[in-house]
Design a protein around this motif. Sequence first.
Motif, short mmCIF file in Angstrom:
data_model
loop_
_atom_site.label_atom_id
_atom_site.label_comp_id
_atom_site.label_asym_id
_atom_site.label_seq_id
_atom_site.Cartn_x
_atom_site.Cartn_y
_atom_site.Cartn_z
N MET A 118 0.82 -1.20 0.00
CA MET A 118 0.00 0.00 0.00
C MET A 118 0.86 1.27 0.00
O MET A 118 0.61 2.18 -0.74
N GLY A 119 1.92 1.28 0.83
CA GLY A 119 2.77 2.46 0.93
C GLY A 119 3.93 2.41 -0.02
O GLY A 119 4.81 3.27 0.03
N ALA A 120 4.02 1.44 -0.91
CA ALA A 120 5.14 1.29 -1.82
C ALA A 120 5.11 2.32 -2.96
O ALA A 120 6.12 2.54 -3.61
N TRP A 121 4.01 2.95 -3.19
CA TRP A 121 3.92 3.90 -4.30
C TRP A 121 4.78 5.13 -4.06
O TRP A 121 5.33 5.69 -5.00
N LEU A 122 4.94 5.56 -2.79
CA LEU A 122 5.70 6.77 -2.50
C LEU A 122 7.17 6.62 -2.87
O LEU A 122 7.72 7.47 -3.58
N PRO A 123 7.87 5.55 -2.41
CA PRO A 123 9.28 5.41 -2.82
C PRO A 123 9.43 5.31 -4.34
O PRO A 123 10.37 5.87 -4.91
N ASN A 124 8.52 4.61 -5.00
CA ASN A 124 8.58 4.49 -6.46
C ASN A 124 8.38 5.86 -7.13
O ASN A 124 9.08 6.20 -8.08
N PHE A 125 7.42 6.62 -6.62
CA PHE A 125 7.16 7.95 -7.16
C PHE A 125 8.40 8.83 -7.00
O PHE A 125 8.80 9.53 -7.91
N LEU A 126 9.02 8.78 -5.82
CA LEU A 126 10.20 9.61 -5.57
C LEU A 126 11.36 9.21 -6.49
O LEU A 126 12.08 10.07 -6.98
N ARG A 127 11.55 7.91 -6.71
CA ARG A 127 12.61 7.47 -7.62
C ARG A 127 12.39 8.00 -9.03
O ARG A 127 13.31 8.50 -9.69
N VAL A 128 11.17 7.91 -9.51
CA VAL A 128 10.85 8.41 -10.85
C VAL A 128 11.03 9.93 -10.90
O VAL A 128 11.60 10.47 -11.85
N PHE A 129 10.55 10.61 -9.88
CA PHE A 129 10.66 12.07 -9.82
C PHE A 129 12.13 12.51 -9.87
O PHE A 129 12.50 13.40 -10.62
N VAL A 130 12.98 11.86 -9.07
CA VAL A 130 14.41 12.18 -9.05
C VAL A 130 15.04 11.85 -10.40
O VAL A 130 15.85 12.62 -10.94
N ALA A 131 14.67 10.72 -11.00
CA ALA A 131 15.24 10.34 -12.29
C ALA A 131 14.89 11.35 -13.37
O ALA A 131 15.74 11.73 -14.19
N VAL A 132 13.65 11.81 -13.39
CA VAL A 132 13.24 12.81 -14.37
C VAL A 132 13.99 14.12 -14.13
O VAL A 132 14.47 14.77 -15.06
N GLY A 133 14.10 14.51 -12.87
CA GLY A 133 14.82 15.74 -12.53
C GLY A 133 16.27 15.68 -12.95
O GLY A 133 16.82 16.63 -13.52
N VAL A 134 16.94 14.57 -12.69
CA VAL A 134 18.34 14.40 -13.07
C VAL A 134 18.47 14.42 -14.59
O VAL A 134 19.37 15.05 -15.14
N SER A 135 17.58 13.73 -15.29
CA SER A 135 17.62 13.72 -16.76
C SER A 135 17.45 15.12 -17.32
O SER A 135 18.15 15.52 -18.26
N PHE A 136 16.53 15.89 -16.75
CA PHE A 136 16.32 17.26 -17.20
C PHE A 136 17.58 18.08 -16.96
O PHE A 136 18.02 18.83 -17.83
N TYR A 137 18.16 17.95 -15.78
CA TYR A 137 19.36 18.71 -15.43
C TYR A 137 20.51 18.37 -16.38
O TYR A 137 21.18 19.26 -16.90
N VAL A 138 20.74 17.08 -16.61
CA VAL A 138 21.83 16.65 -17.49
C VAL A 138 21.57 17.14 -18.91
O VAL A 138 22.49 17.65 -19.58
N GLY A 139 20.35 17.02 -19.39
CA GLY A 139 20.02 17.49 -20.74
C GLY A 139 20.19 18.99 -20.88
O GLY A 139 20.73 19.49 -21.87
N ALA A 140 19.73 19.75 -19.89
CA ALA A 140 19.87 21.20 -19.93
C ALA A 140 21.33 21.60 -19.89
O ALA A 140 21.77 22.51 -20.61
N LYS A 141 22.11 20.93 -19.04
CA LYS A 141 23.54 21.22 -18.93
C LYS A 141 24.24 20.91 -20.26
O LYS A 141 25.08 21.69 -20.72
#
Length: 186
Positions: free
Chosen positions: A1-24
């Motif tokens: 039931m509570g497993a969605w939060l860690p998965n969401f955070l992993r995806v959120f961080v991955a998207v953020g890192v990808s955006f940062y790397v692409g922008a850089k």
Amino acid sequence: MGAWLPNFLRVFVAVGVSFYVGAKRLLSMLTHGWRFLLIAFFAIGISGRSNEVIDYRDFAIDTYYPKPNEIRLAEERARKFWAKNAGRYGSNPVYLAVETSKLFESEIVQDLWPKLINSKTTTTFFAGSPGNRHNEVDLKGIMIFDTRTGHFAGDRGFISVDTPQRGGVARFGNYIARFIGTGRWR
């Protein structure tokens, strides 16, 4: 039931890192001048965008000249309103539309009906139900207050049947102004 939060955070961080790397990577490929322009356009795009809608229909059906006492009282209300709400609305538009008085049909010297018929903003008068017809027009005197000078823009006012909602921005004659009603609210 509570497993969605860690998965969401992993995806959120991955998207953020990808955006940062692409922008850089994109910025590293551009010359200094192009980098500056790209950042400037991005900053302008996300900066203080107003969602405010301006009603460009002319709410004035005619002009009139209010009495000096009406002008004095309405100007005082407009100053008090602006002192209290300037931070809320900012400096755009610089004009406030203030209701100064109620007018009677007899005060409109000529051609009231053609003015009502040709106006785009007299729907409340014409929208009355067929069985509930009234012959009196609810005419309001509106003056334009200049927030930069703290005085009305002139001694001439506008006659309006319908008005925008309070706080809304609309056209009155040649002015784009924020309608504050009588100025006694908020």
